[in-house]
Scaffold this motif. Structure first.
Motif, PDB file in Angstrom:
ATOM      1  N   SER A 215       0.832  -1.203   0.000  1.00  0.00           N
ATOM      2  CA  SER A 215       0.000   0.000   0.000  1.00  0.00           C
ATOM      3  C   SER A 215       0.870   1.257   0.000  1.00  0.00           C
ATOM      4  O   SER A 215       0.592   2.220  -0.733  1.00  0.00           O
ATOM      5  CB  SER A 215      -0.920  -0.011   1.229  1.00  0.00           C
ATOM      6  N   ILE A 216       1.944   1.240   0.784  1.00  0.00           N
ATOM      7  CA  ILE A 216       2.833   2.401   0.874  1.00  0.00           C
ATOM      8  C   ILE A 216       3.583   2.608  -0.444  1.00  0.00           C
ATOM      9  O   ILE A 216       3.813   3.747  -0.872  1.00  0.00           O
ATOM     10  CB  ILE A 216       3.799   2.236   2.060  1.00  0.00           C
ATOM     11  N   ARG A 217       3.952   1.516  -1.105  1.00  0.00           N
ATOM     12  CA  ARG A 217       4.624   1.656  -2.403  1.00  0.00           C
ATOM     13  C   ARG A 217       3.697   2.304  -3.427  1.00  0.00           C
ATOM     14  O   ARG A 217       4.136   3.081  -4.275  1.00  0.00           O
ATOM     15  CB  ARG A 217       5.100   0.290  -2.906  1.00  0.00           C
ATOM     16  N   ILE A 218       2.405   1.990  -3.359  1.00  0.00           N
ATOM     17  CA  ILE A 218       1.436   2.576  -4.289  1.00  0.00           C
ATOM     18  C   ILE A 218       1.178   4.043  -3.947  1.00  0.00           C
ATOM     19  O   ILE A 218       1.113   4.906  -4.821  1.00  0.00           O
ATOM     20  CB  ILE A 218       0.108   1.783  -4.253  1.00  0.00           C
ATOM     21  N   ASN A 219       1.038   4.324  -2.651  1.00  0.00           N
ATOM     22  CA  ASN A 219       0.731   5.690  -2.207  1.00  0.00           C
ATOM     23  C   ASN A 219       1.476   5.961  -0.907  1.00  0.00           C
ATOM     24  O   ASN A 219       0.946   5.725   0.185  1.00  0.00           O
ATOM     25  CB  ASN A 219      -0.779   5.866  -2.021  1.00  0.00           C
ATOM     26  N   SER A 220       2.689   6.457  -1.022  1.00  0.00           N
ATOM     27  CA  SER A 220       3.529   6.690   0.165  1.00  0.00           C
ATOM     28  C   SER A 220       3.009   7.834   1.021  1.00  0.00           C
ATOM     29  O   SER A 220       3.438   7.993   2.165  1.00  0.00           O
ATOM     30  CB  SER A 220       4.969   6.985  -0.268  1.00  0.00           C
ATOM     31  N   ALA A 221       2.102   8.643   0.467  1.00  0.00           N
ATOM     32  CA  ALA A 221       1.552   9.771   1.225  1.00  0.00           C
ATOM     33  C   ALA A 221       0.294   9.404   1.992  1.00  0.00           C
ATOM     34  O   ALA A 221      -0.374  10.282   2.537  1.00  0.00           O
ATOM     35  CB  ALA A 221       1.260  10.932   0.275  1.00  0.00           C
ATOM     36  N   ASN A 222      -0.034   8.114   2.062  1.00  0.00           N
ATOM     37  CA  ASN A 222      -1.234   7.666   2.770  1.00  0.00           C
ATOM     38  C   ASN A 222      -0.894   7.409   4.242  1.00  0.00           C
ATOM     39  O   ASN A 222      -0.261   6.405   4.571  1.00  0.00           O
ATOM     40  CB  ASN A 222      -1.775   6.384   2.119  1.00  0.00           C
ATOM     41  N   PRO A 223      -1.303   8.283   5.147  1.00  0.00           N
ATOM     42  CA  PRO A 223      -0.941   8.107   6.558  1.00  0.00           C
ATOM     43  C   PRO A 223      -1.559   6.861   7.186  1.00  0.00           C
ATOM     44  O   PRO A 223      -1.001   6.290   8.122  1.00  0.00           O
ATOM     45  CB  PRO A 223      -1.459   9.379   7.230  1.00  0.00           C
ATOM     46  N   VAL A 224      -2.709   6.423   6.659  1.00  0.00           N
ATOM     47  CA  VAL A 224      -3.382   5.254   7.227  1.00  0.00           C
ATOM     48  C   VAL A 224      -2.497   4.019   7.121  1.00  0.00           C
ATOM     49  O   VAL A 224      -2.372   3.234   8.072  1.00  0.00           O
ATOM     50  CB  VAL A 224      -4.735   5.017   6.528  1.00  0.00           C
ATOM     51  N   ALA A 225      -1.859   3.830   5.965  1.00  0.00           N
ATOM     52  CA  ALA A 225      -1.009   2.656   5.782  1.00  0.00           C
ATOM     53  C   ALA A 225       0.183   2.684   6.726  1.00  0.00           C
ATOM     54  O   ALA A 225       0.570   1.660   7.295  1.00  0.00           O
ATOM     55  CB  ALA A 225      -0.533   2.577   4.333  1.00  0.00           C
ATOM     56  N   HIS A 226       0.791   3.849   6.904  1.00  0.00           N
ATOM     57  CA  HIS A 226       1.927   3.961   7.826  1.00  0.00           C
ATOM     58  C   HIS A 226       1.489   3.663   9.267  1.00  0.00           C
ATOM     59  O   HIS A 226       2.200   2.989  10.015  1.00  0.00           O
ATOM     60  CB  HIS A 226       2.536   5.360   7.739  1.00  0.00           C
ATOM     61  N   ASN A 227       0.305   4.152   9.640  1.00  0.00           N
ATOM     62  CA  ASN A 227      -0.192   3.883  10.993  1.00  0.00           C
ATOM     63  C   ASN A 227      -0.542   2.414  11.178  1.00  0.00           C
ATOM     64  O   ASN A 227      -0.254   1.819  12.221  1.00  0.00           O
ATOM     65  CB  ASN A 227      -1.425   4.753  11.278  1.00  0.00           C
ATOM     66  N   ASN A 228      -1.158   1.815  10.157  1.00  0.00           N
ATOM     67  CA  ASN A 228      -1.474   0.391  10.235  1.00  0.00           C
ATOM     68  C   ASN A 228      -0.211  -0.457  10.323  1.00  0.00           C
ATOM     69  O   ASN A 228      -0.157  -1.451  11.055  1.00  0.00           O
ATOM     70  CB  ASN A 228      -2.292  -0.032   9.014  1.00  0.00           C
ATOM     71  N   SER A 245       7.159   4.315  12.183  1.00  0.00           N
ATOM     72  CA  SER A 245       6.040   4.317  11.233  1.00  0.00           C
ATOM     73  C   SER A 245       4.909   5.214  11.710  1.00  0.00           C
ATOM     74  O   SER A 245       4.267   5.913  10.925  1.00  0.00           O
ATOM     75  CB  SER A 245       5.523   2.891  11.025  1.00  0.00           C
ATOM     76  N   CYS A 246       4.679   5.201  13.002  1.00  0.00           N
ATOM     77  CA  CYS A 246       3.616   6.025  13.569  1.00  0.00           C
ATOM     78  C   CYS A 246       3.947   7.511  13.410  1.00  0.00           C
ATOM     79  O   CYS A 246       3.087   8.320  13.039  1.00  0.00           O
ATOM     80  CB  CYS A 246       3.450   5.668  15.047  1.00  0.00           C
ATOM     81  N   LEU A 247       5.191   7.863  13.663  1.00  0.00           N
ATOM     82  CA  LEU A 247       5.607   9.260  13.515  1.00  0.00           C
ATOM     83  C   LEU A 247       5.552   9.692  12.052  1.00  0.00           C
ATOM     84  O   LEU A 247       5.259  10.856  11.750  1.00  0.00           O
ATOM     85  CB  LEU A 247       7.013   9.452  14.089  1.00  0.00           C
ATOM     86  N   LYS A 248       5.829   8.755  11.132  1.00  0.00           N
ATOM     87  CA  LYS A 248       5.694   9.067   9.715  1.00  0.00           C
ATOM     88  C   LYS A 248       4.240   9.383   9.366  1.00  0.00           C
ATOM     89  O   LYS A 248       3.959  10.334   8.612  1.00  0.00           O
ATOM     90  CB  LYS A 248       6.197   7.877   8.870  1.00  0.00           C
ATOM     91  N   ALA A 249       3.323   8.605   9.919  1.00  0.00           N
ATOM     92  CA  ALA A 249       1.898   8.874   9.692  1.00  0.00           C
ATOM     93  C   ALA A 249       1.526  10.267  10.186  1.00  0.00           C
ATOM     94  O   ALA A 249       0.780  11.000   9.531  1.00  0.00           O
ATOM     95  CB  ALA A 249       1.049   7.814  10.385  1.00  0.00           C
ATOM     96  N   LEU A 250       2.078  10.661  11.332  1.00  0.00           N
ATOM     97  CA  LEU A 250       1.770  11.976  11.893  1.00  0.00           C
ATOM     98  C   LEU A 250       2.468  13.095  11.132  1.00  0.00           C
ATOM     99  O   LEU A 250       1.981  14.227  11.104  1.00  0.00           O
ATOM    100  CB  LEU A 250       2.144  12.004  13.378  1.00  0.00           C
ATOM    101  N   ASP A 251       3.609  12.786  10.519  1.00  0.00           N
ATOM    102  CA  ASP A 251       4.242  13.776   9.637  1.00  0.00           C
ATOM    103  C   ASP A 251       3.331  14.083   8.450  1.00  0.00           C
ATOM    104  O   ASP A 251       3.239  15.229   7.996  1.00  0.00           O
ATOM    105  CB  ASP A 251       5.587  13.254   9.118  1.00  0.00           C
ATOM    106  N   LEU A 252       2.671  13.052   7.947  1.00  0.00           N
ATOM    107  CA  LEU A 252       1.780  13.213   6.797  1.00  0.00           C
ATOM    108  C   LEU A 252       0.455  13.854   7.182  1.00  0.00           C
ATOM    109  O   LEU A 252      -0.164  14.543   6.376  1.00  0.00           O
ATOM    110  CB  LEU A 252       1.528  11.845   6.141  1.00  0.00           C
ATOM    111  N   ASN A 253       0.009  13.596   8.412  1.00  0.00           N
ATOM    112  CA  ASN A 253      -1.254  14.163   8.893  1.00  0.00           C
ATOM    113  C   ASN A 253      -1.132  14.401  10.390  1.00  0.00           C
ATOM    114  O   ASN A 253      -1.264  13.469  11.186  1.00  0.00           O
ATOM    115  CB  ASN A 253      -2.424  13.225   8.591  1.00  0.00           C
TER     116      ASN A 253
END
Length: 702
Positions: A215-228, A245-253
């Motif tokens: 999912s991240i390879r398809i859309n690296s800007a998707n915070p849901v995938a990083h949080n999951n 990974s969680c902090l990456k999700a929060l960087d995005l959103n």
């Protein structure tokens, strides 16, 4: 699916939303994406005819596109007043209602389109979404299936059908739907996210990680995938990677409540409880949620600077926010308890499996007097195991409620005619407290899983004892009435895999080994400082810590540093993560002379394990239940001399015990037998006392 084919497919689906031919200029311009020209054209059409339904519809669409939903609804309604069978306006009105969360108002709009003889895959899809959001899962499933009958390649409908199956507890059907959606569009990352979540719940961590990474390879800007991904890494014990990974999700959103909740849980497992509380509070500020709020309440019990009064106040707030309709008065007819019939007891828990709670409910399920009590278990268990099977065999009736929504569980319990319903989880993970808010049984009790008040009006009683909750303040800061069991509130079933008691390791090694197998959240900075003082006062002594989180590099490094700051070098510490087998875990006690109980949140199962393996436990009596469990266990085991009333006495007790090898050897040889002869392991006696409490609760109700 290749991009050009996918675009063609989407155009085809959009075309199917045009239910009737509409030939006005404003509509044609709007459909062509020429919004400014459409706005001007619709104004001219309305000047010519103020009730022109198409012009009203176009202006409504323009307002809806700008986020002015209420204004759009007014225009759609005017268009329909002029032309009641205007399918496009009905569809737009229904979709606007669903976007606003007003699904009950949306459904009649969609149904009316169907009565006009119009069928569309997209229509059935959005109608299914509306029914699903209203909790009408079966109807939603039928809608999605109708849409897929018209267009088998409508991958969004396969995705939504998968969500509906998941909500209905039909996991394998849900997996099949997500896979079907991906077979049509292999870049549909939303299906990968949901598929990964299911694999995570099933414990299939490798598949879950694979889904999220795709999912991240398809859309690296998707915070849901990083949080999951963070969630599945946490479940796999990779806490450092999970935090990244969680902090990456929060960087995005930066306003992503689920990521703050996840970060709170990661910090909790790493022993950073203040940060955990901050994460939960941030999540709740963005989106109030009963499960996140339960996590917050649970975490507050670990903090020494948080008073019982504060926890009580926050617990009442939880109840006011999420269970405001629950009330004891006026909820159904009183049960018919006369005539000597058997009372129906229901136990509700997510932990009827390899979990600490199972060691304390097992002897009760096997000891209930069946001539007087009929036992039901409502199991919210994600991953059943061998212990689940054992507990199922001990119950008269077993109800699997995992995946069922709260109203459905309430209806099931009422149908079973339960007299006394007992919660075994409190505010711990996967609890079903909102089931109790539905008043599914006349008498409702909480016990075992959570060391404090739930704050709920719907729960009338909490089971405890006079040591864990002495009369006075304990009563004042509980929403439930406290029922105190005279022989203690715990009865333990030792693990049959436990090895025999070994000789004290100090007899062979010379030096004393202290130990604790509690989770890191309990090993606070103050605990570390006190344990370090004990180690420094006992020459040659060592400390063995075992916790799941210590398998994580960052957590190990942090705790080594904390002990280092307190004067303890690494050579005096042994930090272990999880072991693959329970027998190996219990076998580690052969390496420990004295167990040190943490505070302000004591151990429970770990304390029983240590005593069973012949290891004395030094404990500190605290100011609330979580800090008095150790004192309760020791009191009812006849080991009051191991209970300290202050940190200085705790230190003195531990040092004195370390210096008295004769007493250590005597305790090593006698603790298992002493525990066996105590009420703490007498399932029959304990259950009789418990049943007497149940009768008292019924008598008070009547």
């Amino acid at each position: 699916m290749k991009p050009n084919k996918l675009a063609k497919k989407l155009r085809k689906q959009r075309q199917k939303t045009a239910f009737m031919p509409v030939n006005t200029l404003s509509f044609q311009l709007y459909s062509a994406g020429k919004t400014a020209e459409a706005a001007n054209a619709s104004l001219r059409e309305l000047q010519a005819d103020p009730k022109n339904p198409t012009a009203l519809f176009v202006r409504g669409q323009l307002l809806r596109d700008q986020g002015q939903d209420q204004e759009a609804i007014e225009l759609f309604s005017r268009a329909l007043a002029a032309k009641p069978n205007f399918a496009e306006a009905l569809f737009a009105l229904g979709c606007t209602y669903t976007r606003m969360g007003r699904n009950r108002e949306a459904i009649p709009c969609f149904k009316k389109i169907v009565t006009l003889g119009i069928e569309s895959p997209l229509l059935f899809n959005v109608m299914g979404n509306a029914h699903k959001d209203c909790g009408e899962i079966d109807t939603a499933i039928n809608c999605y299936k109708k849409g897929l009958h018209l267009d088998p390649d409508f991958y969004q409908a396969h995705f939504n059908l998968g969500n509906a199956f998941h909500a209905d507890g039909k996991i394998q059907e849900s997996i099949a739907c997500f896979k079907k959606a991906l077979s049509i569009n292999n870049e549909y990352y939303l299906a990968l996210d949901n598929l990964g979540t299911i694999y995570d719940d099933l414990g299939n961590y490798e598949e879950a990680v694979s889904c999220y990474n795709r999912s991240i390879r398809i859309n690296s800007a998707n915070p849901v995938a990083h949080n999951n991904l963070a969630n599945v890494l946490r479940n796999g014990g990779l806490l450092e990677e999970a935090e990244k990974s969680c902090l990456k999700a929060l960087d995005l959103n930066s306003n992503f409540p689920a990521a703050y909740k996840n970060l709170g849980t990661i910090c909790h497992e790493m022993g950073r409880e203040t940060e955990a509380v901050a994460g939960y509070r941030k999540s709740l500020a963005l989106a109030p949620d009963h499960r996140t709020h339960s996590n917050l309440l649970s975490s507050l019990n670990y903090l020494e600077d948080v008073s019982q009064e504060e926890i009580y106040s926050e617990s009442l707030r939880w109840d006011a926010l999420y269970a405001p309709e629950s009330t004891v008065a006026g909820q159904g007819a009183a049960p018919h308890f006369a005539g000597g019939r058997r009372l129906k007891i229901g136990y509700v828990s997510p932990d009827f499996c390899d979990h600490s709670v199972s060691y304390f409910i097992d002897p009760v399920l096997h000891s209930h007097h069946r001539e007087h009590f009929e036992v039901y278990c409502y199991a919210n268990v994600k991953k059943p195991d061998a212990i689940t099977s054992r507990l199922r065999d001990a119950a008269d009736h077993w109800r699997d409620i995992f995946g069922m929504n709260d109203p459905a569980v309430v209806s099931l319990i009422k149908k079973d005619g339960i007299d006394i319903l007992v919660d075994l989880a409190g505010h711990t993970r996967d609890n079903r407290l909102l089931v109790f808010a539905g008043i599914p049984a006349p008498v409702r009790i909480t016990w075992l899983g959570y060391p404090n008040t739930t704050g709920m009006k719907a729960l009338q009683y909490r089971l405890t004892d006079g040591v864990a909750d002495p009369p006075g303040d304990a009563d004042r800061f509980h929403s439930e009435k406290l029922l105190r069991l005279p022989q203690g509130f715990l009865c333990y079933q030792p693990d049959p895999a436990a090895p025999e008691v070994s000789p004290a390791p100090c007899l062979e090694k010379g030096g004393i080994t202290f130990g604790s197998f509690n989770n890191l959240a309990k090993v606070t900075d103050r605990v570390i400082r006190l344990w370090a003082e004990i180690l420094l006062a006992v020459p040659g002594s060592r400390l063995l810590l075992k916790s799941r989180a210590l398998g994580d590099r960052k957590s190990r490094k942090r705790y080594l540093a904390l002990f280092g700051e307190a004067g303890i070098t690494e050579d005096r510490l042994e930090l272990l993560g999880m072991l693959p087998d329970k027998a190996d875990h219990l076998g580690l006690y052969r390496n420990i002379d004295i167990a040190l109980d943490p505070f302000p949140y004591n151990g429970t199962t770990t304390t029983f394990e240590a005593l069973w393996m012949g290891v004395p436990v030094v404990t500190l009596r605290g100011e609330r239940h979580a800090g008095r469990v150790g004192a309760s266990i020791m009191h009812h085991a006849g080991l009051e001399k191991l209970v300290a009333e202050s940190t200085q006495e705790y230190k003195t007790l531990a040092i004195a015990l370390a210096e008295d090898r004769t007493r250590l050897a005597e305790l090593r040889n006698s603790l298992r037998e002493k525990l066996q002869q105590s009420p703490l392991l007498d399932g029959q006696r304990f259950t009789e006392s418990l049943e007497e409490c149940y009768r008292k609760a019924v008598a008070e109700y009547c």
